[in-house]
Design an enzyme around this catalytic site. Structure first.
Site, mmCIF file in Angstrom:
data_model
loop_
_atom_site.group_PDB
_atom_site.id
_atom_site.type_symbol
_atom_site.label_atom_id
_atom_site.label_comp_id
_atom_site.label_asym_id
_atom_site.label_seq_id
_atom_site.Cartn_x
_atom_site.Cartn_y
_atom_site.Cartn_z
ATOM 1 N N ASP A 39 12.103 32.669 15.857
ATOM 2 C CA ASP A 39 13.447 32.496 15.351
ATOM 3 C C ASP A 39 13.806 31.988 15.206
ATOM 4 O O ASP A 39 15.254 31.529 15.435
ATOM 5 C CB ASP A 39 13.415 33.493 17.121
ATOM 6 C CG ASP A 39 13.251 34.384 17.019
ATOM 7 O OD1 ASP A 39 13.119 35.448 16.318
ATOM 8 O OD2 ASP A 39 13.701 35.486 18.296
ATOM 9 N N HIS A 243 2.857 5.071 8.200
ATOM 10 C CA HIS A 243 4.250 5.774 8.956
ATOM 11 C C HIS A 243 4.011 6.914 10.466
ATOM 12 O O HIS A 243 4.070 7.243 10.623
ATOM 13 C CB HIS A 243 3.783 7.173 8.274
ATOM 14 C CG HIS A 243 3.611 7.032 6.654
ATOM 15 N ND1 HIS A 243 3.299 7.425 5.400
ATOM 16 C CD2 HIS A 243 4.339 5.883 5.956
ATOM 17 C CE1 HIS A 243 3.773 7.386 4.519
ATOM 18 N NE2 HIS A 243 4.893 5.706 4.362
ATOM 19 N N ASP A 260 11.733 2.320 10.547
ATOM 20 C CA ASP A 260 12.407 2.145 9.321
ATOM 21 C C ASP A 260 13.288 3.412 9.162
ATOM 22 O O ASP A 260 12.173 4.663 9.485
ATOM 23 C CB ASP A 260 10.939 2.629 8.508
ATOM 24 C CG ASP A 260 10.639 2.813 7.090
ATOM 25 O OD1 ASP A 260 11.692 3.101 6.328
ATOM 26 O OD2 ASP A 260 10.025 2.898 6.273
ATOM 27 N N ASP A 271 17.144 4.456 2.750
ATOM 28 C CA ASP A 271 15.415 3.547 3.093
ATOM 29 C C ASP A 271 15.292 2.320 3.635
ATOM 30 O O ASP A 271 15.265 1.681 2.516
ATOM 31 C CB ASP A 271 14.417 4.623 2.061
ATOM 32 C CG ASP A 271 13.233 4.298 2.425
ATOM 33 O OD1 ASP A 271 12.769 3.895 3.876
ATOM 34 O OD2 ASP A 271 11.940 4.649 1.428
ATOM 35 N N HIS A 350 0.642 -1.386 0.702
ATOM 36 C CA HIS A 350 1.599 -0.964 0.235
ATOM 37 C C HIS A 350 2.004 -1.278 -0.645
ATOM 38 O O HIS A 350 1.882 -2.341 -0.987
ATOM 39 C CB HIS A 350 2.025 0.253 0.909
ATOM 40 C CG HIS A 350 3.003 -0.919 1.714
ATOM 41 N ND1 HIS A 350 4.453 -1.289 1.531
ATOM 42 C CD2 HIS A 350 2.920 -1.049 3.177
ATOM 43 C CE1 HIS A 350 4.853 -2.388 1.968
ATOM 44 N NE2 HIS A 350 3.803 -2.086 3.238
ATOM 45 N N HIS A 354 9.771 2.463 -4.575
ATOM 46 C CA HIS A 354 9.098 3.451 -5.203
ATOM 47 C C HIS A 354 10.544 3.866 -5.423
ATOM 48 O O HIS A 354 11.444 2.905 -5.424
ATOM 49 C CB HIS A 354 8.379 4.475 -4.084
ATOM 50 C CG HIS A 354 9.007 4.613 -3.154
ATOM 51 N ND1 HIS A 354 10.701 4.672 -2.863
ATOM 52 C CD2 HIS A 354 9.125 3.920 -1.591
ATOM 53 C CE1 HIS A 354 11.264 4.487 -0.969
ATOM 54 N NE2 HIS A 354 10.456 4.144 -0.542
ATOM 55 N N HIS A 361 11.275 9.712 -1.840
ATOM 56 C CA HIS A 361 10.216 9.525 -2.798
ATOM 57 C C HIS A 361 10.651 9.848 -4.175
ATOM 58 O O HIS A 361 10.089 10.928 -3.984
ATOM 59 C CB HIS A 361 7.952 9.127 -2.013
ATOM 60 C CG HIS A 361 7.850 8.675 -1.388
ATOM 61 N ND1 HIS A 361 6.901 8.192 -0.908
ATOM 62 C CD2 HIS A 361 9.022 7.584 -0.149
ATOM 63 C CE1 HIS A 361 7.164 7.260 0.479
ATOM 64 N NE2 HIS A 361 7.762 6.814 0.659
ATOM 65 N N GLU A 384 10.399 -3.321 -0.406
ATOM 66 C CA GLU A 384 9.553 -3.203 0.814
ATOM 67 C C GLU A 384 8.092 -3.684 0.875
ATOM 68 O O GLU A 384 7.326 -2.838 1.283
ATOM 69 C CB GLU A 384 10.077 -1.686 1.283
ATOM 70 C CG GLU A 384 8.983 -0.701 0.547
ATOM 71 C CD GLU A 384 8.850 0.450 0.992
ATOM 72 O OE1 GLU A 384 8.596 0.607 2.102
ATOM 73 O OE2 GLU A 384 9.674 1.676 0.668
ATOM 74 N N TYR A 388 0.845 -6.413 8.091
ATOM 75 C CA TYR A 388 0.350 -5.752 8.847
ATOM 76 C C TYR A 388 -1.062 -6.867 9.966
ATOM 77 O O TYR A 388 -2.009 -6.302 8.977
ATOM 78 C CB TYR A 388 0.144 -3.980 8.820
ATOM 79 C CG TYR A 388 1.532 -3.682 8.126
ATOM 80 C CD1 TYR A 388 2.847 -3.426 8.705
ATOM 81 C CD2 TYR A 388 1.523 -3.859 6.231
ATOM 82 C CE1 TYR A 388 4.020 -2.727 8.303
ATOM 83 C CE2 TYR A 388 2.983 -2.945 6.019
ATOM 84 C CZ TYR A 388 3.504 -3.205 6.501
ATOM 85 O OH TYR A 388 4.878 -2.711 5.753
ATOM 86 N N ARG A 406 7.798 -5.460 8.200
ATOM 87 C CA ARG A 406 8.059 -4.942 6.550
ATOM 88 C C ARG A 406 9.483 -5.134 7.109
ATOM 89 O O ARG A 406 10.612 -4.698 7.990
ATOM 90 C CB ARG A 406 8.042 -3.309 6.722
ATOM 91 C CG ARG A 406 7.952 -2.767 5.148
ATOM 92 C CD ARG A 406 7.487 -1.074 5.041
ATOM 93 N NE ARG A 406 7.867 -0.651 6.237
ATOM 94 C CZ ARG A 406 6.946 0.112 6.854
ATOM 95 N NH1 ARG A 406 6.308 -0.286 6.833
ATOM 96 N NH2 ARG A 406 8.098 1.065 7.055
ATOM 97 N N GLU A 408 12.361 -3.529 3.999
ATOM 98 C CA GLU A 408 13.285 -2.596 3.258
ATOM 99 C C GLU A 408 14.309 -2.353 2.856
ATOM 100 O O GLU A 408 15.314 -2.644 3.333
ATOM 101 C CB GLU A 408 12.310 -1.417 3.758
ATOM 102 C CG GLU A 408 12.492 -0.448 2.742
ATOM 103 C CD GLU A 408 12.466 1.420 2.719
ATOM 104 O OE1 GLU A 408 11.517 1.062 3.832
ATOM 105 O OE2 GLU A 408 11.397 1.533 1.913
#
Ligand code: GLY
Ligand code: MN
Ligand code: MN
Length: 440
Positions: A39, A243, A260, A271, A350, A354, A361, A384, A388, A406, A408
């Protein structure tokens, strides 16, 4: 509120139809409502392609474009008005609203689509649709075609070509118009305010979700209905999880926190990533890593301009990061050889960015004919870079382990180079420390 004006949706449909082959038809479905649990529905978010061509915010709708059709090129199937349902679930445009407010030439109830759409497809040579991305809709398209085939003995002519719509549509979406840039600037402005607020609120003893609440507050207050993607609030060793989504750990004195997060305005994403010390003061190791990432981002910005290719910004970040890691003793060897062997990937795994737009993305090809795409005015992208250092990395001294940084930002390619949309959040060590000190 800043929005995409109605005239722009008309312009987009015309531009798409101008590129379609003669005697063809395009069919696009709205996003389905997704059930969260019994529901309870997930917050509804229109499909980006559908939104791009219509601005129509409701589920259970289908856009049909038929270039050159005398009785109207743009037909929208949608839900009918229904007093009972609207009392429970909210207003609907209905077929009249689709014409009056959303520029459809003609509109029909979605419940009649099986009876009407085969007749609109019949006699057209080509069908454009997003093949392969929505199995249920693909099946419907085939059913509509089969209705026509079943009448072939009566002279009905089924289409004989199916064309993926993505190529045309996604290339259009890659180039942002003035109106799109305006909306993206607004999304960026609100997201900057959110990051500033989270920086000011940062204290040891809070949880990651406390900072997420600060972000959400600014997003909502700025008029954004939702974040463009799940916010990442990653403190301490969690900053090394690219992520990370749990957002429930404690903020500890001496740790960094990496956020992020960006909001969405009128279905356009921002972003942003910033990384700062929970207690407002970088340790020497944190600062050393941070300065490399920042320098690599600065180097990348210089590679974003018309006639530069997509990968040049990434290559610049790899160069600066690898040289920086060698200088700190985290990598050993010749910089060029370490780049050739991709040794930097243990710390920077990475890409530097993008495309950015209605999808965080965003759509658009990165290569054309096997070559990296050349940048052009109006393309939007993120920059970005990050470093790490896994908490489990036994090859580096303990003092480095668990540091993740990071940075970005979002940019639009301009004639001269690029415009940074997200410059409203402090970024240098001195600026961040000053802002946080003032908030204590
Ligand atoms: N937030 C996802 C990304 O930065 O690509
Ligand atoms: Mn991001
Ligand atoms: Mn990103």
């Amino acid at each position: 509120m800043i929005h995409i004006p109605k005239a722009e949706y008309t312009r987009r449909r015309k531009a798409l139809m101008a590129q379609m082959e003669p005697n063809s038809i395009a069919i696009l479905p709205a996003a389905a409502v997704a059930i969260r649990n019994r529901d309870v529905e997930h917050v509804y978010r229109q499909d980006s392609d559908f939104q791009y061509l219509s601005g129509f915010p409701e589920p259970e709708a289908v856009i049909v474009l038929m270039p050159g059709r005398q009785h109207g090129e743009y037909v929208l199937f949608c839900r009918e008005r229904n007093a009972e349902r609207e009392l429970w679930d909210g207003l609907r445009a209905g077929t009249e609203g689709a014409i009056r407010d959303f520029g459809a030439d003609d509109a029909f109830p979605i419940t009649d689509i099986d009876d009407i759409l085969p007749g609109l497809i019949e006699g057209r040579d080509r069908v454009y649709s997003a093949m392969g991305s929505n199995a249920e809709f693909d099946r419907h398209v085939m059913e509509w075609i089969n209705v026509i085939r079943s009448k072939a003995h009566l002279g009905a002519q089924p289409p004989n070509e199916f064309v993926a719509l993505d190529h045309l549509l996604h290339d259009m979406r890659l180039y942002k118009s003035a109106a799109e840039v305006k909306v993206m600037r607004e999304a960026a402005r609100i997201s900057c305010a959110a990051h500033v607020r989270a920086m000011q609120a940062s204290r040891a003893g809070l949880h990651e979700f406390s900072l997420e609440a600060e972000l959400d507050y600014e997003f909502r207050k700025g008029g954004a209905k939702m974040p463009a993607y799940g916010s990442i609030v990653a403190a301490g060793r969690n900053s090394c999880i690219l992520h990370y989504q749990q957002n429930d750990a404690l903020l500890k004195d001496g740790d960094l926190v990496l956020i992020d997060a960006g909001c969405e305005i009128d279905c356009y994403a921002s972003d942003i990533t910033r990384t700062w010390p929970v207690n407002g003061k970088f340790s020497p190791e944190q600062k050393a890593i941070y300065e490399i990432v920042l320098a690599s981002q600065e180097a990348a910005f210089k590679q974003i301009a018309p006639n530069k290719h997509w990968n040049q910004a990434h290559e610049a970040t790899v160069q600066v990061i690898t040289a920086g890691l060698v200088k700190l003793g985290l990598l050993q060897g010749d910089v060029d050889e370490l780049i050739a062997s991709e040794a930097y990937r243990a710390f920077y795994m990475h890409r530097a960015g993008h495309w950015l737009g209605m999808d965080v993305h965003d759509v658009g090809e990165y290569k054309v004919g096997g070559e990296w795409r050349v940048l052009e005015v109006g393309m939007a992208l993120t920059v970005e870079p990050g470093i790490y250092i896994s908490p489990d990395n036994q090859n580096v001294a303990k003092k480095w382990r668990g540091i993740g940084v990071r940075i970005e930002d979002d940019v639009i390619v301009t004639k001269q180079g690029c415009e940074i949309l997200t410059g409203g959040v402090p970024k240098t060590v001195a600026e961040i420390e000053a802002l946080m000190a003032a908030a204590r």
